[in-house]
Design a protein around this motif. Structure first.
Motif, PDB file in Angstrom:
ATOM      1  N   ALA B  57       0.819  -1.213   0.000  1.00  0.00           N
ATOM      2  CA  ALA B  57       0.000   0.000   0.000  1.00  0.00           C
ATOM      3  C   ALA B  57       0.857   1.269   0.000  1.00  0.00           C
ATOM      4  CB  ALA B  57      -0.925   0.002   1.211  1.00  0.00           C
ATOM      5  N   GLU B  59       1.083   4.154   1.814  1.00  0.00           N
ATOM      6  CA  GLU B  59       0.693   4.831   3.061  1.00  0.00           C
ATOM      7  C   GLU B  59       1.979   5.123   3.841  1.00  0.00           C
ATOM      8  OE1 GLU B  59      -0.047   6.026   6.566  1.00  0.00           O
ATOM      9  OE2 GLU B  59       0.021   3.835   6.844  1.00  0.00           O
ATOM     10  N   THR B 116      -7.278  -3.026  -5.358  1.00  0.00           N
ATOM     11  CA  THR B 116      -7.556  -1.631  -4.975  1.00  0.00           C
ATOM     12  C   THR B 116      -6.391  -0.925  -4.300  1.00  0.00           C
ATOM     13  OG1 THR B 116      -9.819  -2.362  -4.618  1.00  0.00           O
ATOM     14  CG2 THR B 116      -9.231  -0.185  -3.735  1.00  0.00           C
ATOM     15  N   TRP B 117      -5.693  -1.617  -3.413  1.00  0.00           N
ATOM     16  CA  TRP B 117      -4.628  -0.970  -2.629  1.00  0.00           C
ATOM     17  C   TRP B 117      -3.231  -1.353  -3.073  1.00  0.00           C
ATOM     18  CZ3 TRP B 117      -6.721   2.856  -0.186  1.00  0.00           C
ATOM     19  CH2 TRP B 117      -8.062   2.753   0.215  1.00  0.00           C
TER      20      TRP B 117
END
Lengths: 140, 140, 140
Positions: B57, B59, B116-117
């Protein structure tokens, strides 16, 4: 003349518990038959950042060892910075990096060209929601 | 008749700092468009033994966790035997083995077939000199 | 017209000692020449669950560091549950998961498209019996 290449893609959805393994080899054999591909590569790839795909033996004691080992090297219950986003699954991201999210299975003469003890597993590190695994075969 | 296979190769050169991550997904999307390939596999592979490529991810808190985790499992400041060659980057080699130097991204309907991530990152474990990443797409 | 795809498969059998590395790059170069493939992917995959294949540098001090590191993260001499089957190689399974059992080598213009210091190694974690490594090239 040599045959042109084919690509065949399927998505499997699973809802597993946290720290559950799914033995995927039989599913992969069926999907290969469906593809009609005789020679090539099959990619088996988790579509999530808190899951893994690996090849090893189908032995329950070993599977317990793997989970214990993963928890030791990428422990839960740590105050990860990722948790400031409201998530609590930092360890699942690290376990995914350690195990990896994908493998390539060679396809030879219409079969998964695996060794005697090699089996393909999906590993759920977070769980409790639907997750997808992509299976893509490319070859002739 | 099915279409014959195409291969498309590009090399990207980066000069990053030690312990810097580079988010490559947008670059990979552009390169895929340039290749014209609709169905296949994209290999993203660091051409160095002190770097890695991984999928996870995007992040920043998680990225801090990843660096701390890597430093814990493959620490710098150790008297590695490799340092007898005059190098001081033994930990970077081990971090490269742990994260791995390459991933395969599936290509479906002209798109990177990621969840999605899922994002693709290049990780520099040594740094301060130009390094190359190979991107090779094969498919139809 | 673009050329159709070819697949070329070979199996290599080795009998190595426990914790022995085999440098496979020269063998892979020969096998690539035999395949006649100019552009594509080469999969190098151990067919066993207690072995690994990795890419890193050919430096003996580094190799000592790698073995010591693997022993630290996936130690032998532990009472693994897997040993209840009569096996004593639980650590070899974990080392295989950590290093991974396979790599993809890109093939460009009839050559292994590796960086200056990248070499391919087979790593034996258990040993003392014949084991197979699959090499499969697909491309044009």
């Amino acid at each position: 003349m040599l045959p042109p290449v084919k690509a065949h893609t399927e998505y499997f959805t699973y809802r597993l518990k946290k720290r559950e393994l799914l033995h995927m080899t039989p599913t992969l054999e069926e999907e290969l038959a469906r593809s009609g591909i005789e020679e090539g590569f099959m990619l088996v790839s988790a579509m999530h950042v808190t899951a893994g795909v690996f090849v090893n033996a189908d032995e329950s004691g070993l599977h317990s060892d793997i989970w214990k080992w993963l928890e030791g090297l990428a422990p839960s219950g740590v105050d990860y910075k990722h948790h400031r986003t409201g998530e609590d699954n930092g360890d699942a991201h690290l376990k995914s990096l350690l195990i990896h999210h994908e493998v390539i299975v060679p396809i030879t003469k219409r079969r998964l060209d695996l060794g005697t003890w090699q089996r393909v597993f999906y590993a759920e590190f977070d769980g409790e929601r639907s997750k997808r695994v992509l299976v893509k075969v490319m070859g002739t």
